[in-house]
Design a protein around this motif. Structure first.
Motif, mmCIF file in Angstrom:
data_model
loop_
_atom_site.group_PDB
_atom_site.id
_atom_site.type_symbol
_atom_site.label_atom_id
_atom_site.label_comp_id
_atom_site.label_asym_id
_atom_site.label_seq_id
_atom_site.Cartn_x
_atom_site.Cartn_y
_atom_site.Cartn_z
ATOM 1 N N LEU A 1 0.849 -1.193 0.000
ATOM 2 C CA LEU A 1 0.000 0.000 0.000
ATOM 3 C C LEU A 1 0.881 1.238 0.000
ATOM 4 O O LEU A 1 1.931 1.281 0.644
ATOM 5 N N THR A 2 0.433 2.246 -0.707
ATOM 6 C CA THR A 2 1.128 3.531 -0.748
ATOM 7 C C THR A 2 0.138 4.616 -0.355
ATOM 8 O O THR A 2 -0.978 4.665 -0.878
ATOM 9 N N THR A 3 0.543 5.461 0.566
ATOM 10 C CA THR A 3 -0.273 6.599 0.964
ATOM 11 C C THR A 3 0.421 7.863 0.485
ATOM 12 O O THR A 3 1.594 8.092 0.775
ATOM 13 N N LEU A 4 -0.318 8.679 -0.252
ATOM 14 C CA LEU A 4 0.188 9.974 -0.694
ATOM 15 C C LEU A 4 -0.529 11.051 0.108
ATOM 16 O O LEU A 4 -1.738 10.977 0.316
ATOM 17 N N GLU A 5 0.228 12.033 0.552
ATOM 18 C CA GLU A 5 -0.338 13.156 1.290
ATOM 19 C C GLU A 5 0.110 14.447 0.623
ATOM 20 O O GLU A 5 1.247 14.539 0.167
ATOM 21 N N THR B 1 8.953 0.832 5.767
ATOM 22 C CA THR B 1 8.403 2.149 5.489
ATOM 23 C C THR B 1 9.417 2.958 4.707
ATOM 24 O O THR B 1 10.616 2.867 4.958
ATOM 25 N N GLU B 2 8.925 3.725 3.782
ATOM 26 C CA GLU B 2 9.765 4.692 3.062
ATOM 27 C C GLU B 2 9.021 6.010 3.083
ATOM 28 O O GLU B 2 7.856 6.085 2.713
ATOM 29 N N ILE B 3 9.681 7.060 3.549
ATOM 30 C CA ILE B 3 9.061 8.378 3.622
ATOM 31 C C ILE B 3 9.848 9.316 2.725
ATOM 32 O O ILE B 3 11.071 9.422 2.839
ATOM 33 N N ASN B 4 9.136 9.998 1.848
ATOM 34 C CA ASN B 4 9.743 10.986 0.950
ATOM 35 C C ASN B 4 8.981 12.288 1.121
ATOM 36 O O ASN B 4 7.751 12.302 1.059
ATOM 37 N N VAL B 5 9.697 13.371 1.337
ATOM 38 C CA VAL B 5 9.058 14.691 1.486
ATOM 39 C C VAL B 5 9.499 15.535 0.303
ATOM 40 O O VAL B 5 10.649 15.581 -0.049
#
Length: 53
Positions: A14-18, A49-53
């Protein structure tokens, strides 16, 4: 804005985009207690988890 996406090849990915108005809005969001509770609960269910800002 939040958008949840399921991988077309693997429904367990699953991928969540914000989207946030600006970095300050994101930083304020992250400080909320309910966000920390959700993050804590999600950590128990994920492999990575991978977080990209």
């Amino acid at each position: 804005m939040y958008a949840l996406h399921e991988d077309v090849n693997d429904p367990l990915i699953l991928t969540t985009l914000e989207a946030w108005e600006d970095l300050e809005a994101l930083e304020q969001h992250i400080k909320n207690e309910h966000v920390w509770k959700l993050v804590s609960d999600l950590r128990k269910m994920r492999e990575s988890t991978e977080i990209n800002v």
